[in-house]
Design a protein around this motif. Structure first.
Motif, PDB file in Angstrom:
ATOM      1  N   ILE A   6       0.860  -1.186   0.000  1.00 12.79           N
ATOM      2  CA  ILE A   6       0.000   0.000   0.000  1.00 12.79           C
ATOM      3  C   ILE A   6       0.893   1.232   0.000  1.00 12.79           C
ATOM      4  N   HIS A   7       0.897   1.941  -1.102  1.00 10.01           N
ATOM      5  CA  HIS A   7       1.837   3.039  -1.332  1.00 10.01           C
ATOM      6  C   HIS A   7       1.082   4.373  -1.261  1.00 10.01           C
ATOM      7  N   ALA A   8       0.949   4.885  -0.069  1.00 11.39           N
ATOM      8  CA  ALA A   8       0.193   6.114   0.142  1.00 11.39           C
ATOM      9  C   ALA A   8       1.102   7.337   0.073  1.00 11.39           C
ATOM     10  N   PHE A   9       0.535   8.445  -0.358  1.00  5.74           N
ATOM     11  CA  PHE A   9       1.236   9.720  -0.271  1.00  5.74           C
ATOM     12  C   PHE A   9       1.448  10.081   1.198  1.00  5.74           C
ATOM     13  N   ALA A  10       2.505  10.823   1.474  1.00  9.87           N
ATOM     14  CA  ALA A  10       2.761  11.293   2.832  1.00  9.87           C
ATOM     15  C   ALA A  10       1.669  12.254   3.281  1.00  9.87           C
ATOM     16  N   ALA A  11       1.337  12.176   4.555  1.00  8.92           N
ATOM     17  CA  ALA A  11       0.376  13.089   5.159  1.00  8.92           C
ATOM     18  C   ALA A  11       1.093  14.309   5.715  1.00  8.92           C
ATOM     19  N   SER A  12       0.325  15.342   6.037  1.00  8.35           N
ATOM     20  CA  SER A  12       0.927  16.596   6.508  1.00  8.35           C
ATOM     21  C   SER A  12       1.554  16.458   7.891  1.00  8.35           C
ATOM     22  N   ASP A  13       1.169  15.408   8.646  1.00  7.97           N
ATOM     23  CA  ASP A  13       1.809  15.189   9.935  1.00  7.97           C
ATOM     24  C   ASP A  13       2.900  14.123   9.866  1.00  7.97           C
ATOM     25  N   GLU A  14       3.284  13.736   8.655  1.00  8.65           N
ATOM     26  CA  GLU A  14       4.382  12.788   8.463  1.00  8.65           C
ATOM     27  C   GLU A  14       5.613  13.440   7.848  1.00  8.65           C
ATOM     28  N   VAL A  15       5.423  14.499   7.098  1.00  9.45           N
ATOM     29  CA  VAL A  15       6.540  15.228   6.494  1.00  9.45           C
ATOM     30  C   VAL A  15       6.348  16.714   6.772  1.00  9.45           C
ATOM     31  N   ALA A  16       7.422  17.468   6.630  1.00  8.73           N
ATOM     32  CA  ALA A  16       7.392  18.878   7.020  1.00  8.73           C
ATOM     33  C   ALA A  16       6.789  19.791   5.975  1.00  8.73           C
ATOM     34  N   SER A  17       6.749  19.330   4.703  1.00  6.92           N
ATOM     35  CA  SER A  17       6.308  20.227   3.638  1.00  6.92           C
ATOM     36  C   SER A  17       5.788  19.447   2.443  1.00  6.92           C
ATOM     37  N   LEU A  18       5.097  20.131   1.576  1.00  9.10           N
ATOM     38  CA  LEU A  18       4.655  19.539   0.314  1.00  9.10           C
ATOM     39  C   LEU A  18       5.840  19.041  -0.497  1.00  9.10           C
ATOM     40  N   ASP A  19       6.920  19.815  -0.508  1.00  8.52           N
ATOM     41  CA  ASP A  19       8.100  19.411  -1.276  1.00  8.52           C
ATOM     42  C   ASP A  19       8.649  18.079  -0.780  1.00  8.52           C
ATOM     43  N   GLU A  20       8.646  17.874   0.529  1.00  5.11           N
ATOM     44  CA  GLU A  20       9.092  16.587   1.061  1.00  5.11           C
ATOM     45  C   GLU A  20       8.143  15.473   0.644  1.00  5.11           C
ATOM     46  N   GLY A  21       6.851  15.778   0.596  1.00  4.03           N
ATOM     47  CA  GLY A  21       5.874  14.800   0.130  1.00  4.03           C
ATOM     48  C   GLY A  21       6.100  14.422  -1.319  1.00  4.03           C
ATOM     49  N   VAL A  22       6.421  15.406  -2.149  1.00  3.35           N
ATOM     50  CA  VAL A  22       6.735  15.141  -3.554  1.00  3.35           C
ATOM     51  C   VAL A  22       7.951  14.236  -3.661  1.00  3.35           C
TER      52      VAL A  22
END
Length: 257
Positions: A107-123
């Protein structure tokens, strides 16, 4: 239906639509696993997208698929906390994923806002996850089925009309900071990744989708109607209810898939 044709499968109502999509998905997933040994599937959110997953869960054929060989991805995600009800991942887990025997690592989910510090980190995180499962050093896996919802404005994933994201072709994942549909912060696959999928299944229901569907099928610019630019390598199918089909040309309506 020949390769790369676009056809519309019309169903009498939302319930019949969800049940039909579920049945086709179960059959095709089993076929793909038999042929390739595994399947990579991109999920969507929205009422009918999640309703279709719930219909998979309710199907008596649910466990005919070896879920340990299916990898689940998402076309986009709302950048909110992990437990937020707006997350496509959470809705998909509640509808199907928590009820089947699929390994957590599939299960390959996108990072949530409480898992990474920024949108860029999520990307960066999702870009790396895609590459990790890509054959031969590519940028993303061989996707077998990509589900897409379509908004009344014609948007797909979080690629919105006339916003920069729909024009991006050089990276697989983008951030969206000004989504016209709340919440405003999102992560999304780009059009080249979506269109690399063997099959693109667009699932939509309701009279408010009729205009967007009609424009997409009439060859509108995908900058203005992003759904017009969604095309699978082998198959592109629009699964719709009667209300959404109001502006579909008769010659595009398929009796079978």
């Amino acid at each position: 239906m020949t390769t790369n044709e676009r056809r519309v499968l019309v169903h009498p109502d939302k319930q019949a639509l969800a049940a039909s999509v579920a049945a086709r998905f179960l059959t095709k997933a089993a076929d793909i696993i038999a042929e390739h040994g595994s399947a990579h599937v991109v999920l969507t959110g929205g009422t009918i997208g999640i309703g279709s997953l719930a219909a998979v869960n309710e199907s008596p054929s649910r466990d005919t698929v070896d879920w340990s060989k299916v990898h689940f991805w998402w076309g986009d995600e709302r950048f909110v906390p992990k437990a937020d009800g707006d997350r496509n991942e959470l809705q998909a887990r509640q509808a199907l994923l928590d009820h089947i025997d699929v390994p957590a690592e599939n299960i390959h989910a996108f990072a949530a806002s409480d898992e990474v510090a920024s949108l860029d980190e999520g990307v960066a995180a999702y870009t790396a996850e895609l590459a990790r499962h890509s054959p031969d050093g590519g940028q993303w896996p061989r996707f077998d089925i990509t589900f897409l919802g379509v908004g009344p404005d014609g948007h797909i994933a979080s690629l919105f009309p006339n916003l920069p994201g729909i024009r991006v072709t050089d990276v697989p994942v983008i951030s969206v900071q000004n989504s016209p549909k709340p919440p405003p912060l999102r992560l999304s696959l780009t059009r080249p990744v979506i269109n690399s999928s063997e099959r693109v299944w667009l699932v939509l229901a309701g009279a408010d989708k009729a205009s967007a569907l009609g424009l997409a099928l009439a060859g509108a610019s995908y900058f203005e109607v992003p759904a017009a630019g969604a095309k699978g390598r082998r198959r592109t199918a629009f699964f719709v209810d009667q209300d959404a089909a109001a502006e579909v040309p008769e010659d595009l309506i398929a009796e079978s898939y």
